[in-house]
Structure formats: structure tokens, C-alpha cells
Design a protein around this motif. Sequence first.
Motif, PDB file in Angstrom:
ATOM      1  N   ARG A 294      26.829  49.814  43.481  1.00  0.00           N
ATOM      2  CA  ARG A 294      27.966  49.780  44.385  1.00  0.00           C
ATOM      3  C   ARG A 294      28.310  48.337  44.747  1.00  0.00           C
ATOM      4  NH1 ARG A 294      28.387  54.037  42.570  1.00  0.00           N
ATOM      5  NH2 ARG A 294      28.527  56.076  43.584  1.00  0.00           N
ATOM      6  N   PRO A 295      29.561  47.956  44.712  1.00  0.00           N
ATOM      7  CA  PRO A 295      30.710  48.760  44.287  1.00  0.00           C
ATOM      8  C   PRO A 295      30.780  48.849  42.766  1.00  0.00           C
ATOM      9  CG  PRO A 295      31.445  46.552  44.810  1.00  0.00           C
ATOM     10  CD  PRO A 295      29.977  46.599  45.156  1.00  0.00           C
ATOM     11  N   TYR A 296      31.263  49.984  42.303  1.00  0.00           N
ATOM     12  CA  TYR A 296      31.432  50.222  40.868  1.00  0.00           C
ATOM     13  C   TYR A 296      32.930  50.057  40.573  1.00  0.00           C
ATOM     14  CZ  TYR A 296      30.304  52.308  36.314  1.00  0.00           C
ATOM     15  OH  TYR A 296      30.098  52.518  34.978  1.00  0.00           O
ATOM     16  N   PHE A 297      33.256  49.106  39.695  1.00  0.00           N
ATOM     17  CA  PHE A 297      34.659  48.839  39.375  1.00  0.00           C
ATOM     18  C   PHE A 297      35.071  49.556  38.093  1.00  0.00           C
ATOM     19  CE2 PHE A 297      34.460  45.700  42.594  1.00  0.00           C
ATOM     20  CZ  PHE A 297      35.750  45.255  42.861  1.00  0.00           C
ATOM     21  N   ILE A 298      36.278  50.066  38.088  1.00  0.00           N
ATOM     22  CA  ILE A 298      36.873  50.661  36.890  1.00  0.00           C
ATOM     23  C   ILE A 298      38.225  49.997  36.664  1.00  0.00           C
ATOM     24  CG2 ILE A 298      37.814  52.753  35.834  1.00  0.00           C
ATOM     25  CD1 ILE A 298      35.788  54.363  37.471  1.00  0.00           C
ATOM     26  N   SER A 299      38.438  49.508  35.458  1.00  0.00           N
ATOM     27  CA  SER A 299      39.736  48.940  35.093  1.00  0.00           C
ATOM     28  C   SER A 299      40.621  50.035  34.517  1.00  0.00           C
ATOM     29  CB  SER A 299      39.563  47.831  34.044  1.00  0.00           C
ATOM     30  OG  SER A 299      38.866  46.726  34.561  1.00  0.00           O
ATOM     31  N   ASP A 300      41.780  50.240  35.146  1.00  0.00           N
ATOM     32  CA  ASP A 300      42.814  51.143  34.625  1.00  0.00           C
ATOM     33  C   ASP A 300      43.691  50.281  33.708  1.00  0.00           C
ATOM     34  OD1 ASP A 300      44.898  52.888  34.163  1.00  0.00           O
ATOM     35  OD2 ASP A 300      45.285  53.347  36.263  1.00  0.00           O
ATOM     36  N   THR A 301      43.297  50.178  32.441  1.00  0.00           N
ATOM     37  CA  THR A 301      43.780  49.086  31.581  1.00  0.00           C
ATOM     38  C   THR A 301      45.191  49.259  31.021  1.00  0.00           C
ATOM     39  OG1 THR A 301      42.795  50.122  29.608  1.00  0.00           O
ATOM     40  CG2 THR A 301      41.429  48.557  30.839  1.00  0.00           C
ATOM     41  N   GLY A 302      45.647  50.491  30.839  1.00  0.00           N
ATOM     42  CA  GLY A 302      46.878  50.701  30.097  1.00  0.00           C
ATOM     43  C   GLY A 302      48.137  50.263  30.814  1.00  0.00           C
ATOM     44  N   ASP A 303      48.039  50.099  32.150  1.00  0.00           N
ATOM     45  CA  ASP A 303      49.214  49.726  32.938  1.00  0.00           C
ATOM     46  C   ASP A 303      48.964  48.423  33.688  1.00  0.00           C
ATOM     47  OD1 ASP A 303      51.862  50.215  33.856  1.00  0.00           O
ATOM     48  OD2 ASP A 303      51.098  51.029  35.739  1.00  0.00           O
ATOM     49  N   PRO A 439      37.590  36.530  37.963  1.00  0.00           N
ATOM     50  CA  PRO A 439      36.276  36.028  38.404  1.00  0.00           C
ATOM     51  C   PRO A 439      35.757  36.581  39.718  1.00  0.00           C
ATOM     52  CG  PRO A 439      37.542  34.255  37.418  1.00  0.00           C
ATOM     53  CD  PRO A 439      38.453  35.446  37.452  1.00  0.00           C
ATOM     54  N   GLU A 440      36.579  36.669  40.764  1.00  0.00           N
ATOM     55  CA  GLU A 440      36.074  37.161  42.051  1.00  0.00           C
ATOM     56  C   GLU A 440      35.634  38.618  41.965  1.00  0.00           C
ATOM     57  OE1 GLU A 440      38.265  36.508  45.655  1.00  0.00           O
ATOM     58  OE2 GLU A 440      38.943  34.532  45.000  1.00  0.00           O
ATOM     59  N   LEU A 441      36.404  39.419  41.264  1.00  0.00           N
ATOM     60  CA  LEU A 441      36.052  40.831  41.143  1.00  0.00           C
ATOM     61  C   LEU A 441      34.827  40.998  40.247  1.00  0.00           C
ATOM     62  CD1 LEU A 441      39.557  42.532  40.800  1.00  0.00           C
ATOM     63  CD2 LEU A 441      38.353  41.722  42.838  1.00  0.00           C
ATOM     64  N   PHE A 442      34.755  40.207  39.203  1.00  0.00           N
ATOM     65  CA  PHE A 442      33.610  40.261  38.295  1.00  0.00           C
ATOM     66  C   PHE A 442      32.315  39.936  39.046  1.00  0.00           C
ATOM     67  CE2 PHE A 442      30.809  38.214  35.097  1.00  0.00           C
ATOM     68  CZ  PHE A 442      30.693  39.260  34.197  1.00  0.00           C
ATOM     69  N   ALA A 443      32.387  38.928  39.912  1.00  0.00           N
ATOM     70  CA  ALA A 443      31.203  38.539  40.685  1.00  0.00           C
ATOM     71  C   ALA A 443      30.826  39.598  41.702  1.00  0.00           C
ATOM     72  CB  ALA A 443      31.461  37.204  41.384  1.00  0.00           C
ATOM     73  N   MET A 444      31.822  40.334  42.181  1.00  0.00           N
ATOM     74  CA  MET A 444      31.595  41.350  43.217  1.00  0.00           C
ATOM     75  C   MET A 444      31.049  42.652  42.643  1.00  0.00           C
ATOM     76  SD  MET A 444      34.472  43.004  45.735  1.00  0.00           S
ATOM     77  CE  MET A 444      35.311  41.432  45.847  1.00  0.00           C
ATOM     78  N   ALA A 445      31.445  42.982  41.415  1.00  0.00           N
ATOM     79  CA  ALA A 445      31.116  44.287  40.844  1.00  0.00           C
ATOM     80  C   ALA A 445      29.625  44.411  40.550  1.00  0.00           C
ATOM     81  CB  ALA A 445      31.918  44.510  39.564  1.00  0.00           C
ATOM     82  N   ALA A 446      29.016  45.489  41.054  1.00  0.00           N
ATOM     83  CA  ALA A 446      27.624  45.777  40.694  1.00  0.00           C
ATOM     84  C   ALA A 446      27.555  46.336  39.280  1.00  0.00           C
ATOM     85  CB  ALA A 446      27.020  46.754  41.687  1.00  0.00           C
ATOM     86  N   ASP A 447      28.644  46.992  38.871  1.00  0.00           N
ATOM     87  CA  ASP A 447      28.769  47.492  37.503  1.00  0.00           C
ATOM     88  C   ASP A 447      30.252  47.774  37.283  1.00  0.00           C
ATOM     89  OD1 ASP A 447      28.173  48.289  34.953  1.00  0.00           O
ATOM     90  OD2 ASP A 447      26.836  49.935  35.545  1.00  0.00           O
ATOM     91  N   TRP A 448      30.652  47.890  36.014  1.00  0.00           N
ATOM     92  CA  TRP A 448      32.064  48.188  35.763  1.00  0.00           C
ATOM     93  C   TRP A 448      32.273  48.700  34.349  1.00  0.00           C
ATOM     94  CZ3 TRP A 448      36.079  45.103  33.099  1.00  0.00           C
ATOM     95  CH2 TRP A 448      35.580  43.997  32.410  1.00  0.00           C
ATOM     96  N   LYS A 449      33.379  49.419  34.191  1.00  0.00           N
ATOM     97  CA  LYS A 449      33.792  49.915  32.880  1.00  0.00           C
ATOM     98  C   LYS A 449      35.309  49.800  32.769  1.00  0.00           C
ATOM     99  CE  LYS A 449      32.053  53.178  30.473  1.00  0.00           C
ATOM    100  NZ  LYS A 449      31.605  54.481  29.901  1.00  0.00           N
ATOM    101  N   MET A 450      35.759  49.752  31.546  1.00  0.00           N
ATOM    102  CA  MET A 450      37.186  49.734  31.263  1.00  0.00           C
ATOM    103  C   MET A 450      37.621  51.117  30.812  1.00  0.00           C
ATOM    104  SD  MET A 450      37.594  46.070  29.309  1.00  0.00           S
ATOM    105  CE  MET A 450      39.015  46.726  28.458  1.00  0.00           C
ATOM    106  N   ALA A 451      38.559  51.702  31.552  1.00  0.00           N
ATOM    107  CA  ALA A 451      39.096  53.008  31.180  1.00  0.00           C
ATOM    108  C   ALA A 451      40.276  52.792  30.218  1.00  0.00           C
ATOM    109  CB  ALA A 451      39.549  53.760  32.418  1.00  0.00           C
ATOM    110  N   LEU A 452      40.228  53.452  29.090  1.00  0.00           N
ATOM    111  CA  LEU A 452      41.288  53.322  28.087  1.00  0.00           C
ATOM    112  C   LEU A 452      42.396  54.307  28.427  1.00  0.00           C
ATOM    113  CD1 LEU A 452      39.064  52.888  24.904  1.00  0.00           C
ATOM    114  CD2 LEU A 452      40.010  51.139  26.420  1.00  0.00           C
ATOM    115  N   THR A 453      43.307  53.848  29.238  1.00  0.00           N
ATOM    116  CA  THR A 453      44.367  54.684  29.791  1.00  0.00           C
ATOM    117  C   THR A 453      45.706  54.349  29.134  1.00  0.00           C
ATOM    118  OG1 THR A 453      44.629  53.068  31.570  1.00  0.00           O
ATOM    119  CG2 THR A 453      43.197  54.952  32.000  1.00  0.00           C
ATOM    120  N   PRO A 454      46.685  55.250  29.233  1.00  0.00           N
ATOM    121  CA  PRO A 454      47.981  55.001  28.603  1.00  0.00           C
ATOM    122  C   PRO A 454      48.842  54.040  29.407  1.00  0.00           C
ATOM    123  CG  PRO A 454      48.014  57.118  29.719  1.00  0.00           C
ATOM    124  CD  PRO A 454      46.609  56.597  29.831  1.00  0.00           C
ATOM    125  N   GLY A 455      49.824  53.437  28.720  1.00  0.00           N
ATOM    126  CA  GLY A 455      50.750  52.524  29.374  1.00  0.00           C
ATOM    127  C   GLY A 455      51.300  51.518  28.388  1.00  0.00           C
ATOM    128  N   GLY A 456      52.087  50.598  28.891  1.00  0.00           N
ATOM    129  CA  GLY A 456      52.741  49.618  28.035  1.00  0.00           C
ATOM    130  C   GLY A 456      51.825  48.583  27.456  1.00  0.00           C
TER     131      GLY A 456
END
Length: 502
Positions: A294-303, A439-456
Motif C-alpha cells: 500500500r499504496p498500490y498504483f494502477i496505470s489506466d494506460t489507454g487514455d 518520478p513522485e508517484l513511482f517513489a510513492m508506490a509500494a507496488d504497481w501494474k499497468m492496465a492495458l485499457t482501450p483509448g487513443g
Amino acid sequence: MPQERPVIAVAGLGIESSTFSPARTEAPAFHPQRADEVLTRYPFLAAGTELRAAADWRGALVGKALPGGTVTAAAYAELSAELIERLRQSGPVDGLWFDIHGAMTVEGLDDAEVDLLTRIRAVIGPDVPVSTSMDLHGNVSRALVHLSDLITCYRMAPHEDAMETKERAARNLVDLVTGGGPRPVKAWVPVPVLLAGEQTSTRIEPAKSVYAAVPEVEAAEGVTDAAIWVGYAWADEPRNRAAVVVTGPDRTEVSRGAERLARGFWQARRDFAFVAPTGTLSDCLDEALASSARPYFISDTGDNPTAGGAGDVTWGLQQVLSRPEFKDPSGPTVIYASVPGPSAVAEAEKAGVGATVTVTAGAEVDDRHAGPLTLTGVVHAIRHGDRDAETEVVLRVGSVRVILTRLRKPYHHEHDFTDLDLDPRTADVVIVKIGYLEPELFAMAADWKMALTPGGVDQDLTRLGHHRIRRPMFPFDADMPDPDLTARIVPPPGEPLTGPEE
């Protein structure tokens, strides 16, 4: 002959434009600065600095927009006309610093930066040295190299060296203008690879090692600067691909250095991988909830709005709000950033903090994946005056804190959240429309993943539908033969550029 204190103009327009987004970018999005205000963008040109004293710096017009959709023809006409007129009025110059991004798409143009620099050259002439500074996700056509004397880009992704790169471009220009030497030799190598920035982060291998070779090449005798461009993956133009340029007085050394960097990038092409583990949004949420990090970050990448997404795709938020785990206010704390909804923001403003409202937001620009989203929640915070969003509102919907904005905004810094009375450090899950974490979010995240979501700015490039890029191109043609990676020596602006672009 140059004056003892040379006159150097500063001009440029910059944006990443996704041609796969239905959004359009208008002139106000560039927040243009003019005349002396331009110089305030650059700490190294502050009054009293050594570089400021080295020349008479004259701002024309510099505008930088949040990445987005194609720039309208009217917006480009307005901004470029003013830029050219300001240059014309400023009188003769000894040099020009062209500060751009390099991935601007304009309605009706295939290489907008070349169009702009061609028009600048018509004012300043072919003999005035031009130093071009760019994002490594820009595109470098042979014509852009031809019109420039020096050209460079960032060496880090995320772009922690952005200001360092701009200073290098300005300093090299001063050295060229005051040194009295010949114009640099320019060795350009197009590399037929087109990858997303999230696959080429310099935080990890192989990009880390590929880019580590850049300062080594630059350090060679007879080399002034060296650069590798990844290119911009979410536009469909013939110029979109990776490229290398090395400049300096020694033709042999710049050619050798350019070929070394191009070979390194090409040989690593199959090793590039996403900077974080990836998965569907559902899988990412499952893993976040099962994890103790915690906190666990997720990137909503498609948008991702900082890659050119419209920013108002509601698909990801719909998936989050449909999860039973988040229906109860006592459930896991989730922050979602963000969805634009001007009318929703206005209604929440009118109701005030603490009120329960039902509002509809999103999908006004990009409704291809999901429609406008209606949600009922408690107004948690209201903030005015943001440069990008203008007004921000937080709604508590179950255990989810949804950030709604008047205009789209990227969320890269801790204060972006704390300014809204949100504490990302104590949240269970933070979902941000972004690619790799800044960088700030990367340093803050205890863990993270990139979600392959739709978008432009879908990370699955092969399903976007490129049809105008030069082929063969990796990874679209995964088994293509090795390309010609010999250095092309590009003539200076005063000489003709002959033959087809390779």
C-alpha cells in the motif's frame, strides 16, 4: 559576422498529437508565451546566469500544450502566423533556438515541425544557425535535420533531464555562433522501429544501456552532440519511427557514432518490454486487492492524457465502480484520477462540499469504448485555478474517490492529490490515467501494474490500425530483414536536399 554579444531568438510550438484520438487541440491549449516572458520558462536563462549573459536572447513565441489530439488547422495558422510575425519584427538574429516536442500533428500536414521551421527559415535566412531541442518521443525526418544545424533530445524517460537538454541545446548554439567554426556535420540514421514509451523507459534494460551509449558517443573528439529518438507511436505518419542523429565537426566521428547508436537500438528491439507488469484492468484490480502493498498504483494506460489520450474515456472508471468490493463506503479506499465533466463539475460546485449529487461525466470527446457515466456521490472537495483542469471536484462514490475536472488534467505529483484533500499514501489503490509512473508517484508506490485499457493511446500498437507508417517496421513486421543503418550525411540548410526520404 556575429556581434560581440550575439542575438539569439527563441521560438517553438510543442505537443504530442495522437491521430488515434478523436480529440482536437485548439490554440489556447498551448498557453503561448511571448517576448521576454518566453525567457522565464528556462531557469538557465534567468537574469544573472552565465548563459543569459552570453547572448542577447529574444523570445518570439513558445507554446507547449498538454498532449492531445490533432491540432486544428485554424489553431496552427493562428499560432504560427504570430510566431513568424514576431520573429520578423525582432530584426536580424545570429542564431535561433527551436524549442519543440517533435510529435505535433496538424490537420492537413504530415510534418508540422518542418513546415514551421521552413517558414522560420524564410524569415531568418538559410545561414543563421538553428539548434533544435526535442522530446525523445518526437519524430526526426531528414527534412527536420536538414533545416537544423544542431538537434538533440532528452536522454531519460521519464524526462527528468528535460531542462538539462534544453540548456545543452542553447549552450551548443552559443558555442557555434561565437566560435566562428564551420557548420556541424549531421549524421542521421532512421531506425525502422516504433515502440510505445512504456516499452522503452530508460529506468530499465535494454533502454538503460542503449541510452548509456549516448554520452559515450558525445564524448568523442569531433562530436558536439548525440541523440536517440524513440519516436511517437500513437500517430500514423511516414515520419513516425526511431532515429539517431550525431552532430559535430568531424564527419568520420559523427558517422561512426550514429551507426553505433543505431545498431544498439536495432539489436535491442526484441528485448524492449513494458516498464511494469501488465494485465487487464480486472486482473490488476484483483492483484491490488490481494496484495498487502500500500499504496498500490494502477496505470489506466489507454487514455493517458500525457501521451495524447482524450482523457475522458469512461471505460476504466465504469469497471472500477462496478466492482462489489468498492460499493460500500467502508471498503478499500480507491482514488481514481480522472474524468473530465464540465457540467458535472458545475453541478457539484453549486451543491457544495458535503452535498450528495448525481452527475454525468465523460465520453464527450471519446465515446468509442463507453458512454457518459452517471454517478451519485458526496462532494468531498472543490478546487479552482488549476492550469490544466481549471476546476477540480472529488466525489466519494462508495469507497472510491473520483476526481472530476472541467478540462482534462494529468496527475503526476503528490500535491495534485493533497490539494484535493486526498492522501494517496494512505489509500489502498490509486488508479491514474498514465503510462509509466512519473518520478513522485513511482517513489510513492509500494507496488504497481499497468492496465492495458482501450483509448487513443492503446499500448497494443498492432491493433490501432497504422497504415501510413513506412514498412517494413518492427514490431508490425516482426521478421523483417536487417535494415540499412549506415549514416546519411544531411546537408546544411543552404544546400539542396535531394533524393527521397529513406
